[in-house]
Scaffold this motif. Structure first.
Motif, PDB file in Angstrom:
ATOM      1  N   TYR A   1      24.216  98.657 -40.666  1.00 45.37           N
ATOM      2  CA  TYR A   1      24.720  99.922 -41.215  1.00 45.37           C
ATOM      3  C   TYR A   1      26.038 100.275 -40.567  1.00 45.37           C
ATOM      4  O   TYR A   1      26.176 100.081 -39.363  1.00 45.37           O
ATOM      5  CB  TYR A   1      23.693 101.031 -40.989  1.00 45.37           C
ATOM      6  CG  TYR A   1      24.114 102.357 -41.567  1.00 45.37           C
ATOM      7  CD1 TYR A   1      23.864 102.674 -42.895  1.00 45.37           C
ATOM      8  CD2 TYR A   1      24.800 103.282 -40.778  1.00 45.37           C
ATOM      9  CE1 TYR A   1      24.268 103.892 -43.432  1.00 45.37           C
ATOM     10  CE2 TYR A   1      25.203 104.494 -41.312  1.00 45.37           C
ATOM     11  CZ  TYR A   1      24.929 104.789 -42.631  1.00 45.37           C
ATOM     12  OH  TYR A   1      25.336 105.996 -43.156  1.00 45.37           O
ATOM     13  N   PRO A   2      27.021 100.784 -41.283  1.00 44.29           N
ATOM     14  CA  PRO A   2      27.046 101.014 -42.735  1.00 44.29           C
ATOM     15  C   PRO A   2      27.116  99.700 -43.516  1.00 44.29           C
ATOM     16  O   PRO A   2      27.864  98.804 -43.140  1.00 44.29           O
ATOM     17  CB  PRO A   2      28.328 101.819 -42.960  1.00 44.29           C
ATOM     18  CG  PRO A   2      28.776 102.293 -41.608  1.00 44.29           C
ATOM     19  CD  PRO A   2      28.228 101.321 -40.632  1.00 44.29           C
ATOM     20  N   LEU A   3      26.373  99.666 -44.566  1.00 43.27           N
ATOM     21  CA  LEU A   3      26.271  98.470 -45.382  1.00 43.27           C
ATOM     22  C   LEU A   3      27.648  98.008 -45.874  1.00 43.27           C
ATOM     23  O   LEU A   3      27.961  96.816 -45.861  1.00 43.27           O
ATOM     24  CB  LEU A   3      25.370  98.787 -46.585  1.00 43.27           C
ATOM     25  CG  LEU A   3      24.428  97.725 -47.125  1.00 43.27           C
ATOM     26  CD1 LEU A   3      23.616  97.073 -46.012  1.00 43.27           C
ATOM     27  CD2 LEU A   3      23.498  98.349 -48.162  1.00 43.27           C
ATOM     28  N   ALA A   4      28.470  98.984 -46.297  1.00 46.19           N
ATOM     29  CA  ALA A   4      29.790  98.641 -46.850  1.00 46.19           C
ATOM     30  C   ALA A   4      30.677  97.969 -45.805  1.00 46.19           C
ATOM     31  O   ALA A   4      31.579  97.216 -46.147  1.00 46.19           O
ATOM     32  CB  ALA A   4      30.475  99.894 -47.392  1.00 46.19           C
ATOM     33  N   GLU A   5      30.423  98.263 -44.530  1.00 46.26           N
ATOM     34  CA  GLU A   5      31.235  97.654 -43.472  1.00 46.26           C
ATOM     35  C   GLU A   5      30.562  96.422 -42.881  1.00 46.26           C
ATOM     36  O   GLU A   5      31.213  95.417 -42.616  1.00 46.26           O
ATOM     37  CB  GLU A   5      31.486  98.665 -42.339  1.00 46.26           C
ATOM     38  CG  GLU A   5      32.473  99.757 -42.729  1.00 46.26           C
ATOM     39  CD  GLU A   5      32.452 100.937 -41.764  1.00 46.26           C
ATOM     40  OE1 GLU A   5      32.239 100.709 -40.544  1.00 46.26           O
ATOM     41  OE2 GLU A   5      32.618 102.080 -42.226  1.00 46.26           O
TER      42      GLU A   5
ATOM     43  N   GLN B   1      19.026 100.013 -48.325  1.00 45.90           N
ATOM     44  CA  GLN B   1      19.156 101.301 -47.620  1.00 45.90           C
ATOM     45  C   GLN B   1      17.783 101.824 -47.193  1.00 45.90           C
ATOM     46  O   GLN B   1      17.656 102.445 -46.140  1.00 45.90           O
ATOM     47  CB  GLN B   1      19.877 102.340 -48.500  1.00 45.90           C
ATOM     48  CG  GLN B   1      21.349 102.021 -48.774  1.00 45.90           C
ATOM     49  CD  GLN B   1      22.249 102.184 -47.532  1.00 45.90           C
ATOM     50  OE1 GLN B   1      21.786 102.509 -46.432  1.00 45.90           O
ATOM     51  NE2 GLN B   1      23.547 101.925 -47.702  1.00 45.90           N
TER      52      GLN B   1
ATOM     53  N   TYR C   1      19.211  99.288 -39.043  1.00 48.04           N
ATOM     54  CA  TYR C   1      20.369 100.198 -38.983  1.00 48.04           C
ATOM     55  C   TYR C   1      21.325  99.836 -37.856  1.00 48.04           C
ATOM     56  O   TYR C   1      22.521 100.056 -37.947  1.00 48.04           O
ATOM     57  CB  TYR C   1      19.899 101.658 -38.863  1.00 48.04           C
ATOM     58  CG  TYR C   1      19.489 102.096 -37.482  1.00 48.04           C
ATOM     59  CD1 TYR C   1      20.398 102.767 -36.658  1.00 48.04           C
ATOM     60  CD2 TYR C   1      18.208 101.856 -36.993  1.00 48.04           C
ATOM     61  CE1 TYR C   1      20.038 103.178 -35.388  1.00 48.04           C
ATOM     62  CE2 TYR C   1      17.849 102.258 -35.735  1.00 48.04           C
ATOM     63  CZ  TYR C   1      18.756 102.920 -34.929  1.00 48.04           C
ATOM     64  OH  TYR C   1      18.404 103.327 -33.672  1.00 48.04           O
TER      65      TYR C   1
END
Lengths: 143, 741
Positions: A10-14, A56, A6
């Motif tokens: 994280y965030p995965l999209a970023e 995730q 994490y």
């Protein structure tokens, strides 16, 4: 590939957008209004994949939440089923709806389709329902 | 016979509330019942075989589930050895990090958790909540409903709520078949005002999942858990079916939390003698065991029960804290009316608002309570300004921000129009321009034109039968002239693909960035750490449009006009008795250029106002400056001596005024005292007229606008001016006449 963490992923999209693919093989970037208007992307493409849920889950694990990770892994297996099927399994798991055989049948079916965590989970429910009298016909009977 | 006082007390709102004595046998006890189990644990081969006085073979399905999944068995033996009071100490000790506390609290049993939270008093409970909540930045959730299920009004209200900064918006229906329309109305309305607003529609589980899967909602919350098997049966679920539902939502990339709360089992008659808090702790453990990321609790719909017995609020704070102690997101109630007393409902709110929780309320009614189909909330749209001022008074972030009226109108209008466009493009019963206009300015459903309900319900049924999805809505909005709203909806769908909102306590900012317990970890460890309300956010939250700006206080009337008509004052001869009918005495700093240009101008205008008012009454007036004293009554007394009538007006640079009579002793000569630091010019004019009337023998009226100093908005300004006053005292200089140039 080593497990995701994490703190860096994280965030995965970023942090790791390149890892994300929909079950239909679209990238995150491709999910946009323009492509929707061009019919290049449809609602079926706007779904999370088992692999992304696994990522995730790893992230949740790294943050000290094995329970959330487990839920996400079960969810990963469910991505392959359509809405109706999922709602049917949910209904079957509600109290006093199913016989033990019904539940074991569902478990086998799940396992056959590769949803082994969910299969085991429904088996576990069947055993508990039997012991705690939550099976079909048990309603009103005392423990 | 009662005293009048008792009669008055009996008529107070608090005495319309219901209260009960504790009754442990019926489960009507908040935090501790003699029938609650005592903590214990035994682990064999990595499995819990005894928990809280029960052995494995006697576990019911809830205990089985918790023992199997809800407790860190690798640490449980060690953690359970720690005395409960020591764990409670760790929770409030700023030198112990949140992570260190979690290492213990995620590895203890429910009965142990009960013992731990029972050690805490309210302030410790709040301290713990501040430190242990998952997400560093607090947020808030709104209810948006109306009893007519009017879609235009729902959209307008959702838009306004989004603009106010609610991170999540929840709706439900008065008529359940309206569900898909309500879900769509707040989705479109909310996202028309701000990207990233999460929305949900609380319905029966199957319908709710279905709407979620189609993207009509973006999270779910009403997955209810109960603390006894019998109550779970009544809720028509088992722990396994609920946990399966959690996986179902996650499989579609959808955020979800579950709901529970003290009092539910009592209300269902299934409390099995246990305290309400013990049963709620079981629920929170079930959520943890299910891998659900968060819990909405804090008694919720059963708050009337919990708050009827002693320690009700404390128990509620404890259940919220328990969620945080298990490292889960807490949406901390305050979402239901429970008392007639404003004092009591505020006290309740503060227990979550001051420490901050992941969602301070799990449903602030963004509509009037009579339109709140969730049976009303602890705070509603009438309370916005109170809520904002509490934020301002305490520098506390309750998760919402003040907005300008023009922005509210624009947002409401856009929300309603976007919803109108979506309805039109999807071939649903038209939302008329009249409805849009009404929704823009409405207070409640009462201002809304009536819709054809049966046409709506038929269309809602077809809408679901056809399988309409968020993608269809986005396309409709694009066709209908709202490409930005379409884009926002598409981005919510995209958000699901990454699953970032599945992690603990996730919300989205207006750039669609995820803020969750993982990338916005609460790191409170004492003063100066954790979440601090400051800079831009504080600037926003402390905004109060009606607040007066101290250095502009007197500018409220005719500023520009005044500039051109302004006259100067110059010092004349030493003052002598018999100057004029009325003498105005001013203090050393009054109209002194070093008090600042703005204030000096204000001072001149004040003098002009008083002077003109006296002149209009046909009396002569002169102004005398005192240098040797700043004492207001002394200035007024001296002014009286310089006057013909024996009446003098004293005025200090901070604007306070005293009228004195020379025929009386200094202190006894005070006729009137106006504690009105730099208020409106018109008030000074009034005082001028009153003084003239008084000279003519009419009694002095108390100036109704004058306020006691403690209530003014300008105390700081006053303090500064009073301080300066002393610096300008020249004990050797005699009073001089001031001449208007």
């Amino acid at each position: 590939m080593s497990k995701l963490d994490y703190k860096k992923d994280y965030p995965l999209a970023e942090q790791r957008p390149e890892l994300i693919q929909t079950p239909t093989g679209k990238t995150l970037e491709e999910i946009n209004l323009e492509n929707l208007l061009l019919d290049e992307v449809r609602i079926e493409d706007c779904r999370i994949s088992q692999q992304t849920l696994e990522y995730q889950a790893q992230i949740a694990e790294s943050a000290g939440s094995p329970q959330i990770a487990m839920n996400l892994r079960r969810a990963g297996e469910l991505t392959r089923f359509d809405d109706e099927k999922i709602l049917k399994i949910y209904s079957a798991l509600r109290p006093f709806r199913s016989t033990k055989e019904d539940l074991l049948g569902i478990a086998e079916e799940l396992e056959r389709e590769g949803a082994v965590l969910n299969g085991a989970y429904v088996r576990e429910a069947a055993a508990v329902y039997e012991k705690r009298k939550k099976l079909k016909g048990d309603k009103g009977s005392s423990l | 016979m009662n005293t009048k006082r008792r009669e008055k007390l009996n008529s107070r709102p608090i005495n319309r509330d219901s209260f009960f004595e504790e009754w442990p046998e019926g489960g009507l006890v908040a935090m501790k019942s003699p029938y609650d189990p005592l903590p214990s644990v035994r682990v064999e081969n990595g499995l819990i075989v005894e928990m809280d006085g029960k052995s494995l073979e006697d576990f019911d399905s809830l205990e089985l589930f918790i023992a199997r999944y809800g407790i860190r068995t690798d640490r449980v033996t060690e953690a359970m050895k720690k005395p409960s009071r020591e764990i409670a100490h760790m929770i409030v000790d700023i030198n112990v990090s949140r992570e260190e506390v979690l290492a213990i609290t995620t590895a203890i049993t429910p009965a142990k958790m009960l013992e731990v939270v029972n050690c805490l008093n309210p302030v410790e409970m709040m301290m713990g909540q501040m430190k242990m909540r998952v997400r560093k930045t607090p947020a808030n959730q709104a209810h948006v409903t109306n009893v007519l299920d009017n879609p235009a009004l729902l959209a307008a209200d959702a838009a306004e709520a989004a603009l106010r900064g609610f991170s999540e918006i929840e709706t439900t229906c008065a008529v359940s078949r309206y569900a898909p329309f309500n879900a769509m109305a707040i989705l479109v309305g909310g996202l028309s005002a701000r990207p990233g607003v999460l929305t949900q529609c609380a319905m029966e589980e199957s319908l709710e999942v279905k709407m979620g899967m189609r993207g009509l909602t973006s999270y779910a919350e009403t997955v209810s858990l109960y603390g006894t098997e019998e109550a779970m049966d009544d809720g028509d679920d088992t722990v396994w079916s609920k946990a399966f539902l959690a996986s179902a939502y996650a499989s579609r990339g959808m955020k979800m939390r579950c709901t529970s709360g003290t009092g539910a089992e009592v209300l269902l008659g299934h409390s099995k003698n246990k305290s309400m808090l013990y049963l709620e702790i079981l629920c929170v453990f079930l959520a943890k065991a299910s891998g659900i990321q968060g819990v909405q609790n804090g008694s919720i719909s059963c708050i009337g029960i919990t708050t009827s017995v002693p320690k009700g609020f404390l128990a509620i704070a404890a259940e919220n804290l328990t969620v945080s102690l298990l490292d889960l997101e807490v949406a901390s109630g305050n979402d239901q009316t429970f008392t007639h007393s404003d004092i009591r409902r505020t006290a309740k709110l503060l227990m979550q608002m001051l420490p901050g929780t992941d969602f301070v309320t799990s449903g602030y009614s963004a509509v009037p309570n009579f339109d709140d189909v969730f049976a009303g909330s602890n705070t509603d749209c009438d309370d916005y300004d109170d809520f904002y001022i509490i934020q301002r008074d305490m520098q506390v972030d309750g998760g919402i921000e003040p907005i300008r009226e023009d922005a509210a109108i624009a947002a409401r209008n856009k929300g309603a129009r976007a919803c109108q466009a979506a309805f039109a493009e999807l071939g649903l019963p038209a939302i008329t321009d009249e409805e849009v206009e009404a929704a823009t300015y409405a207070y409640s459903n009462e201002e809304m034109p009536k819709r054809n309900m049966s046409a709506d319900l038929t269309a809602a049924h077809d809408f679901m039968a056809k399988g309409t999805t968020a993608a269809d809505i986005a396309l409709a909005l694009h066709r209908g002239g709202f490409p930005d709203v379409a884009e926002n909806i598409m981005n919510m769908m995209k958000q699901r693909v990454s699953g970032d909102c599945l992690q603990v306590s996730a919300i989205l900012d207006d750039q669609m960035g995820v803020i969750s317990g993982l990338n916005n970890r609460n790191n409170y460890q004492g003063p100066g750490t954790g979440y601090r309300l400051r800079e831009e956010r504080w600037e926003k939250l402390k905004t109060k449009d009606s607040a007066l700006v101290p250095h502009l206080i007197l500018e409220e009337t005719g500023r520009d006009q005044y500039r051109t008509m302004r006259k100067g004052l110059s010092e004349g001869e030493y003052a002598e008795p018999g100057e004029a009918d009325i003498v105005i005495g001013v203090s050393p700093a009054f109209a002194n250029k070093s008090t600042g240009d703005e204030i000096s101008k204000n001072h001149l205008r004040i003098l002009e106002e008083i002077r003109e008012a006296v002149l209009e009454e046909g009396l002569a007036v002169e102004v005398v400056k005192m240098y040797h004293t700043s004492d207001l009554t002394e200035i007024a007394s001296l002014s009286a001596r310089f006057s013909i009538s024996g009446i003098g007006i004293g005025i200090q640079s901070n604007g306070r005024i005293c009228i004195n009579n020379k025929n009386k002793e200094v202190d006894e000569g005070i006729e009137a005292f106006y504690n009105m630091p730099l208020t409106a010019y018109s008030k000074y004019r009034k005082i001028g007229k009153q003084t003239a009337d008084f000279v003519r023998g009419r009694p002095l009226e108390k100036c109704e606008e004058s306020k006691p100093a403690g209530l003014t908005n300008y105390q700081l300004q006053m303090l500064r001016l009073s301080g300066e006053e002393r610096q300008f005292i020249n004990k050797n200089k005699k009073p001089c006449r001031l001449v208007f140039e």
